[in-house]
Write an enzyme that holds these catalytic residues in place. Structure first.
Site, PDB file in Angstrom:
ATOM      1  N   CYS A  14       0.704  -1.198   0.091  1.00 40.99           N
ATOM      2  CA  CYS A  14       0.016  -0.011   0.142  1.00 40.99           C
ATOM      3  C   CYS A  14       1.064   1.684  -0.356  1.00 40.99           C
ATOM      4  CB  CYS A  14      -0.851   0.295   0.864  1.00 40.99           C
ATOM      5  SG  CYS A  14      -1.688  -1.336   1.548  1.00 40.99           S
ATOM      6  N   GLY A  42      -0.772   0.659  -5.012  1.00 40.16           N
ATOM      7  CA  GLY A  42      -1.827  -0.217  -4.599  1.00 40.16           C
ATOM      8  C   GLY A  42      -2.503   0.452  -6.037  1.00 40.16           C
ATOM      9  N   ASN A 119       0.301   1.034   6.187  1.00 33.72           N
ATOM     10  CA  ASN A 119       0.708   0.475   4.834  1.00 33.72           C
ATOM     11  C   ASN A 119       1.709  -1.132   5.516  1.00 33.72           C
ATOM     12  OD1 ASN A 119       2.208  -1.081   2.871  1.00 33.72           O
ATOM     13  ND2 ASN A 119       3.808   0.862   3.143  1.00 33.72           N
ATOM     14  N   GLY A 120       1.820  -2.897   5.601  1.00 33.53           N
ATOM     15  CA  GLY A 120       1.643  -3.504   6.192  1.00 33.53           C
ATOM     16  C   GLY A 120       1.189  -4.828   6.912  1.00 33.53           C
ATOM     17  N   TYR A 259      12.494  -4.362  -6.878  1.00 31.56           N
ATOM     18  CA  TYR A 259      11.204  -3.808  -7.955  1.00 31.56           C
ATOM     19  C   TYR A 259      10.506  -3.198  -7.061  1.00 31.56           C
ATOM     20  CZ  TYR A 259       6.574  -5.128  -9.929  1.00 31.56           C
ATOM     21  OH  TYR A 259       5.530  -4.949 -10.492  1.00 31.56           O
TER      22      TYR A 259
END
Length: 472
Positions: A14, A42, A119-120, A259
């Site tokens: 995210c 996201g 996020n996570g 990436y």
């Protein structure tokens, strides 16, 4: 692990964004710009909260940033005297892809209305949630972000900063969050720093907290620094403040540099583009081959392919064209349709005709798309295809925001490298070593759990159903 259904890539977790201004600004517009810059993190849902110190406006829905925030919706969160905002772009990690799971999440507490963008993953969220349910807590969503909000809300005797610090100590895993009240913006990161978070400032003294520096630049802010692992920062009318909540044990996710991060991002002192080029150098040193041309799988393999070409002396060229208009909206219900979708996204150029090709990509997840790309190159006249991968083989699930439904989906967990080579039809196949990744990124220690199964920020307690899902 969430995959791109066409290009067979691990998907980013995210992206989070927050902004505080001592003077009124059009924070809805700036948050829109910040989220647009983070769109690569996201693409399932987007949302934002904006406050002027009294009103608290929220808008969120499924879709891309530009789809969710048309002119009408953006106007609905605009406040003339806006001072605080947060935003979120989402892939569903925990919790299904439903509108009520879109973030930011909001709740009313004795501290006023709070908004959280996360996020996570919290690896002990289920355990904490069950404890809270037994004590009468109510949950409106199925994602673990709401656990953090509930933990903060229940500390009624503490102020917001103290309650957030207490919640940070209770939760484990890889996470980076922005939290807002009507008058404050907070940002915090897990002690391992698995997920990234940075701080920036504009010339008008407005502060920004975001997942990557690209979101800072999008709103005219300069990068100040990273939020440190285990650190809680908060911003109010008196400026930027900080406390260390837990000892630093930095092991950020290696896939940020392999990436996930945009190539113009610098995280924890390591530049994403330069790291990818060094991965290519390392690949060429570890796995040389006689060939005529180095070709990246766009866009994820470009940096490593540049490095491989420079180190090996083999010319770099674009042997694959990526159609920028082949988005995610095309439904591919059958295998044949998915293969056609790959051809819509990627097509070979004349550069590969009659050439021995070194094909460079960042990862192989299931191998299905890799096989199709190799076939495309052979059909275009490539005489040999030597596949080089700038990450080690992905063998293990990630519990820190990149969900893996089943370990058996990961081809490297069930096949040897030679078996994968045979599966994808390449002449040779090699992967960079774990040490090669460490040397390429440099600086911080790294989380390499998806490669080696060593989880620095802990693992969830698994029930029998979970264990079956993760079995090889």
């Amino acid at each position: 692990m969430i995959f791109d259904p066409i290009l067979d890539k691990p998907q980013d977790e995210c992206g989070v964004f927050g902004m505080f201004s001592p003077e009124p600004l059009d924070l809805a517009w700036f948050t829109y710009l910040g989220l647009f810059a983070l769109q690569h993190r996201g693409q399932e849902a987007a949302g934002m909260c904006v406050s002027d110190g009294e009103k608290f406006h929220v808008e969120k829905d499924l879709g891309l940033v530009t789809q969710v925030f048309d002119e009408r919706r953006l106007d609905s969160v605009r406040l003339a005297n806006a001072r605080v905002s947060i935003g979120h772009v989402r892939y569903s990690t925990t919790g299904s892809n439903l509108r009520f799971n879109a973030q930011p999440l909001t709740t009313r507490t004795n501290k006023g209305i709070l908004g959280l963008a996360h996020n996570g993953n919290f690896v002990n969220a289920r355990e904490v949630r069950n404890d809270m349910l037994m004590q009468g807590a109510l949950f409106q969503t199925t994602n673990d972000s709401e656990v953090m909000l509930n933990l903060i809300a229940r500390e009624s005797h503490m102020d917001l900063v103290e309650a957030t610090a207490a919640a940070m100590k209770r939760l484990k895993g890889g996470f980076a969050c922005v939290l807002m009240s009507r008058t404050q913006l907070l940002g915090f990161r897990d002690p391992n720093g698995v997920r990234p978070l940075v701080i920036g400032q504009r010339d008008d003294h407005a502060y920004v907290i975001a997942s990557e520096p690209c979101a800072l630049y999008a709103v005219g802010a300069r990068l100040i620094r990273d939020v440190q692992p285990g650190e809680l920062v908060w911003i109010d009318r008196t400026g930027l403040h900080s406390m260390m909540v837990a000892p630093r044990q930095p092991t950020p996710c290696a896939f940020e540099w392999i990436y996930f991060a945009r190539s113009d991002s610098q995280l924890d002192g390591a530049d994403a583009h330069e790291s990818r080029i060094r991965m290519g150098h390392q690949l060429a040193r570890e796995h040389p081959v006689d060939a005529d041309i180095v070709v990246p799988v766009p866009d994820s393999g470009i940096g490593a392919a540049i490095g491989y070409a420079r180190e090996s002396g083999i010319p770099f060229d674009y042997g694959l064209y990526k159609n920028p208009y082949a988005g995610r909206t095309f439904i591919a219900p059958t295998q044949e349709a998915r293969e056609l979708k790959v051809k819509m996204k990627l097509s070979p150029t004349s550069a590969v005709r009659g050439k021995r090709v070194v094909l460079v990509d960042d990862s192989i997840v299931r191998g299905t798309t890799s096989r199709q790309i190799v076939n495309l190159l052979r059909e275009a006249g490539a005489t040999e295809v030597h596949f080089r991968v700038s990450s080690p083989p992905i063998k293990h699930p990630c519990f820190y925001g990149i969900d893996t439904a089943a370990r058996k989906e990961l081809v490297a967990s069930t096949h040897s490298i030679e078996e994968i080579r045979d599966l994808i039809g390449a002449d040779t196949l090699t992967f960079i070593s774990e040490q090669g990744i460490r040397e390429a990124v440099g600086g911080p220690g790294l989380c390499l759990a998806c490669f080696n199964g060593e989880y620095p920020a802990g693992t969830p307690l698994l029930n029998d159903v979970d264990k079956l899902a993760l079995e090889v």
